[in-house]
Design a protein around this motif. Structure first.
Motif, PDB file in Angstrom:
ATOM      1  N   ASP A  46      61.371  55.784  34.119  1.00 55.34           N
ATOM      2  CA  ASP A  46      60.213  55.300  32.814  1.00 55.34           C
ATOM      3  C   ASP A  46      59.982  53.783  32.857  1.00 55.34           C
ATOM      4  OD1 ASP A  46      59.724  57.962  32.269  1.00 55.34           O
ATOM      5  OD2 ASP A  46      61.196  58.025  30.529  1.00 55.34           O
ATOM      6  N   ILE A  47      61.439  53.203  32.864  1.00 61.63           N
ATOM      7  CA  ILE A  47      61.339  51.553  32.753  1.00 61.63           C
ATOM      8  C   ILE A  47      60.769  50.986  33.975  1.00 61.63           C
ATOM      9  CG2 ILE A  47      62.802  49.774  32.522  1.00 61.63           C
ATOM     10  CD1 ILE A  47      64.661  51.393  30.442  1.00 61.63           C
ATOM     11  N   GLY A  48      61.339  51.554  35.448  1.00 58.69           N
ATOM     12  CA  GLY A  48      60.813  50.796  36.458  1.00 58.69           C
ATOM     13  C   GLY A  48      59.413  51.250  36.585  1.00 58.69           C
ATOM     14  N   SER A  49      58.768  52.508  36.313  1.00 57.89           N
ATOM     15  CA  SER A  49      57.378  52.675  36.506  1.00 57.89           C
ATOM     16  C   SER A  49      56.602  51.908  35.637  1.00 57.89           C
ATOM     17  CB  SER A  49      56.966  54.109  36.361  1.00 57.89           C
ATOM     18  OG  SER A  49      57.248  54.643  34.896  1.00 57.89           O
ATOM     19  N   ALA A  50      57.017  51.510  34.236  1.00 55.30           N
ATOM     20  CA  ALA A  50      56.332  50.559  33.507  1.00 55.30           C
ATOM     21  C   ALA A  50      56.370  49.090  33.916  1.00 55.30           C
ATOM     22  CB  ALA A  50      56.887  50.758  32.056  1.00 55.30           C
ATOM     23  N   LYS A  51      57.447  48.767  34.603  1.00 59.07           N
ATOM     24  CA  LYS A  51      57.346  47.469  34.987  1.00 59.07           C
ATOM     25  C   LYS A  51      56.474  47.281  36.206  1.00 59.07           C
ATOM     26  CE  LYS A  51      62.122  46.277  33.779  1.00 59.07           C
ATOM     27  NZ  LYS A  51      63.508  45.769  34.266  1.00 59.07           N
ATOM     28  N   THR A  52      56.187  48.137  37.061  1.00 60.59           N
ATOM     29  CA  THR A  52      55.490  48.199  38.172  1.00 60.59           C
ATOM     30  C   THR A  52      53.844  48.153  37.668  1.00 60.59           C
ATOM     31  OG1 THR A  52      55.408  50.439  38.473  1.00 60.59           O
ATOM     32  CG2 THR A  52      56.849  49.270  39.906  1.00 60.59           C
ATOM     33  N   ASP A  53      53.652  48.965  36.473  1.00 61.23           N
ATOM     34  CA  ASP A  53      52.222  48.956  36.060  1.00 61.23           C
ATOM     35  C   ASP A  53      51.110  49.299  37.057  1.00 61.23           C
ATOM     36  OD1 ASP A  53      50.334  48.815  33.963  1.00 61.23           O
ATOM     37  OD2 ASP A  53      50.374  46.529  33.766  1.00 61.23           O
ATOM     38  N   MET A  54      51.334  50.189  38.032  1.00 62.49           N
ATOM     39  CA  MET A  54      50.619  50.576  39.041  1.00 62.49           C
ATOM     40  C   MET A  54      49.171  51.266  38.309  1.00 62.49           C
ATOM     41  SD  MET A  54      53.183  52.417  41.358  1.00 62.49           S
ATOM     42  CE  MET A  54      52.061  52.811  42.716  1.00 62.49           C
ATOM     43  N   ASN A  55      48.154  50.760  38.629  1.00 59.03           N
ATOM     44  CA  ASN A  55      46.625  51.333  38.318  1.00 59.03           C
ATOM     45  C   ASN A  55      45.792  51.368  39.411  1.00 59.03           C
ATOM     46  OD1 ASN A  55      46.824  51.689  35.403  1.00 59.03           O
ATOM     47  ND2 ASN A  55      47.144  49.513  35.056  1.00 59.03           N
ATOM     48  N   VAL A  56      44.973  52.250  39.542  1.00 62.23           N
ATOM     49  CA  VAL A  56      43.774  52.524  40.784  1.00 62.23           C
ATOM     50  C   VAL A  56      42.833  51.831  40.182  1.00 62.23           C
ATOM     51  CG1 VAL A  56      42.748  54.118  41.875  1.00 62.23           C
ATOM     52  CG2 VAL A  56      44.979  54.527  41.390  1.00 62.23           C
ATOM     53  N   VAL A  57      42.405  50.858  40.881  1.00 66.56           N
ATOM     54  CA  VAL A  57      41.124  50.063  40.528  1.00 66.56           C
ATOM     55  C   VAL A  57      40.021  50.369  41.394  1.00 66.56           C
ATOM     56  CG1 VAL A  57      42.605  48.062  39.414  1.00 66.56           C
ATOM     57  CG2 VAL A  57      41.750  48.043  41.887  1.00 66.56           C
ATOM     58  N   GLU A  58      40.129  50.791  42.448  1.00 59.95           N
ATOM     59  CA  GLU A  58      38.902  51.395  43.429  1.00 59.95           C
ATOM     60  C   GLU A  58      39.605  52.596  43.925  1.00 59.95           C
ATOM     61  OE1 GLU A  58      36.911  49.946  47.178  1.00 59.95           O
ATOM     62  OE2 GLU A  58      36.860  48.478  45.642  1.00 59.95           O
ATOM     63  N   PHE A  59      38.585  53.558  44.186  1.00 60.49           N
ATOM     64  CA  PHE A  59      38.935  54.893  44.793  1.00 60.49           C
ATOM     65  C   PHE A  59      37.709  55.550  45.418  1.00 60.49           C
ATOM     66  CE2 PHE A  59      39.545  59.452  44.785  1.00 60.49           C
ATOM     67  CZ  PHE A  59      40.608  59.559  45.519  1.00 60.49           C
ATOM     68  N   ALA A  60      37.954  56.006  46.717  1.00 56.85           N
ATOM     69  CA  ALA A  60      36.595  56.676  47.234  1.00 56.85           C
ATOM     70  C   ALA A  60      37.425  57.656  48.160  1.00 56.85           C
ATOM     71  CB  ALA A  60      35.931  55.698  48.283  1.00 56.85           C
ATOM     72  N   PHE A  61      37.023  59.052  48.392  1.00 58.62           N
ATOM     73  CA  PHE A  61      37.562  60.002  49.091  1.00 58.62           C
ATOM     74  C   PHE A  61      36.346  61.095  49.438  1.00 58.62           C
ATOM     75  CE2 PHE A  61      39.576  63.963  49.944  1.00 58.62           C
ATOM     76  CZ  PHE A  61      40.714  63.563  50.628  1.00 58.62           C
ATOM     77  N   ALA A  62      36.263  61.365  50.615  1.00 56.53           N
ATOM     78  CA  ALA A  62      35.153  62.350  50.975  1.00 56.53           C
ATOM     79  C   ALA A  62      35.482  62.713  52.357  1.00 56.53           C
ATOM     80  CB  ALA A  62      33.747  61.852  50.992  1.00 56.53           C
ATOM     81  N   ASP A  63      35.467  64.025  52.575  1.00 57.47           N
ATOM     82  CA  ASP A  63      35.412  64.869  53.784  1.00 57.47           C
ATOM     83  C   ASP A  63      36.919  64.534  54.408  1.00 57.47           C
ATOM     84  OD1 ASP A  63      32.939  65.737  54.099  1.00 57.47           O
ATOM     85  OD2 ASP A  63      32.209  63.518  54.723  1.00 57.47           O
ATOM     86  N   GLY A  64      37.876  64.445  53.654  1.00 50.23           N
ATOM     87  CA  GLY A  64      39.407  64.623  53.956  1.00 50.23           C
ATOM     88  C   GLY A  64      39.814  63.246  54.122  1.00 50.23           C
ATOM     89  N   ALA A  65      39.287  62.102  54.096  1.00 45.87           N
ATOM     90  CA  ALA A  65      39.702  60.803  54.310  1.00 45.87           C
ATOM     91  C   ALA A  65      38.964  59.882  52.926  1.00 45.87           C
ATOM     92  CB  ALA A  65      39.496  60.343  55.652  1.00 45.87           C
ATOM     93  N   GLY A  66      39.821  58.772  52.765  1.00 51.52           N
ATOM     94  CA  GLY A  66      39.446  58.093  51.763  1.00 51.52           C
ATOM     95  C   GLY A  66      40.420  56.775  51.669  1.00 51.52           C
ATOM     96  N   HIS A  67      40.264  55.918  50.733  1.00 54.57           N
ATOM     97  CA  HIS A  67      41.156  54.808  50.283  1.00 54.57           C
ATOM     98  C   HIS A  67      41.011  54.519  48.987  1.00 54.57           C
ATOM     99  CE1 HIS A  67      36.975  53.019  50.214  1.00 54.57           C
ATOM    100  NE2 HIS A  67      37.501  52.094  49.514  1.00 54.57           N
ATOM    101  N   ALA A  68      42.107  53.582  48.554  1.00 57.15           N
ATOM    102  CA  ALA A  68      42.254  53.295  47.284  1.00 57.15           C
ATOM    103  C   ALA A  68      42.741  51.852  47.048  1.00 57.15           C
ATOM    104  CB  ALA A  68      43.021  54.266  46.278  1.00 57.15           C
ATOM    105  N   ILE A  69      42.617  51.127  46.073  1.00 59.15           N
ATOM    106  CA  ILE A  69      43.315  50.004  45.783  1.00 59.15           C
ATOM    107  C   ILE A  69      43.843  49.916  44.426  1.00 59.15           C
ATOM    108  CG2 ILE A  69      42.833  47.560  45.250  1.00 59.15           C
ATOM    109  CD1 ILE A  69      40.427  47.536  47.165  1.00 59.15           C
ATOM    110  N   VAL A  70      45.242  49.849  44.678  1.00 58.33           N
ATOM    111  CA  VAL A  70      46.077  49.994  43.646  1.00 58.33           C
ATOM    112  C   VAL A  70      46.696  48.627  42.888  1.00 58.33           C
ATOM    113  CG1 VAL A  70      48.308  51.226  42.791  1.00 58.33           C
ATOM    114  CG2 VAL A  70      46.698  52.343  44.362  1.00 58.33           C
ATOM    115  N   ARG A  71      46.454  48.366  41.850  1.00 54.09           N
ATOM    116  CA  ARG A  71      47.030  47.171  41.400  1.00 54.09           C
ATOM    117  C   ARG A  71      48.282  47.301  40.996  1.00 54.09           C
ATOM    118  NH1 ARG A  71      44.533  44.904  35.911  1.00 54.09           N
ATOM    119  NH2 ARG A  71      46.097  46.272  35.226  1.00 54.09           N
TER     120      ARG A  71
END
Length: 159
Positions: A46-71
């Motif tokens: 819990d503490i480690g995941s709160a410190k990383t504060d991972m948020n998906v700011v961009e996401f695209a997925f179609a036809d089995g492939a995609g990308h994301a930007i994680v802050r």
């Protein structure tokens, strides 16, 4: 309410993430974000995941492939990369996750690691296990439809 001075604001890094799965799978941003949080919580606690504060700011997925930007927070990039590599499925669907790179801004992350749109998949008939079957071709990868699912193959497997 005043803004914080620049030296007190949180520093962020942006991770470019490639996502790959079977062609008939549909993954949305909410499911990916939930899986990222669970993977971070399971690996870092819990503490480690709160410190990383991972948020998906961009996401695209179609036809089995995609990308994301994680802050993520700047000091916890290695923890975030570890949590992302521990991510094996999203909503009980197997996925392949690869961190392409890290950047200091979203714009640089998009330009450097994501680029333009992915090439569209092609439909083909292939001979697999001595039977003619439908297949989805993405680059050098071939996903062959078997009776009830897909099987991953390459050009060498089809000859």
């Amino acid at each position: 309410m005043k803004h914080l001075p620049k030296h007190l604001r949180p520093r962020w890094r942006y991770l470019a993430v490639a996502i790959e799965s079977w062609p008939d799978v549909d993954i949305d941003r909410r499911a990916f974000q939930r899986s990222v949080w669970y993977a971070a919580q399971n690996l870092l606690g819990d503490i480690g995941s709160a410190k990383t504060d991972m948020n998906v700011v961009e996401f695209a997925f179609a036809d089995g492939a995609g990308h994301a930007i994680v802050r993520v927070r700047r000091d916890h990039v290695d923890d975030a990369r570890s949590a992302l590599t521990a991510l094996g499925d999203i909503d009980e669907t197997q996925v392949g996750i690869r961190v392409r790179g890290t950047s200091g801004t979203m714009r640089a992350c998009e330009e450097k690691y994501i680029g333009g749109p992915a090439e569209p998949p092609a439909q083909r008939q292939v001979v697999f296990e001595d039977v003619t079957r439908d297949a989805v071709v993405r680059g050098r990868r071939v996903d062959v439809r078997t009776n009830d699912a897909f099987a991953g193959a390459t050009e060498l497997d089809l000859q």
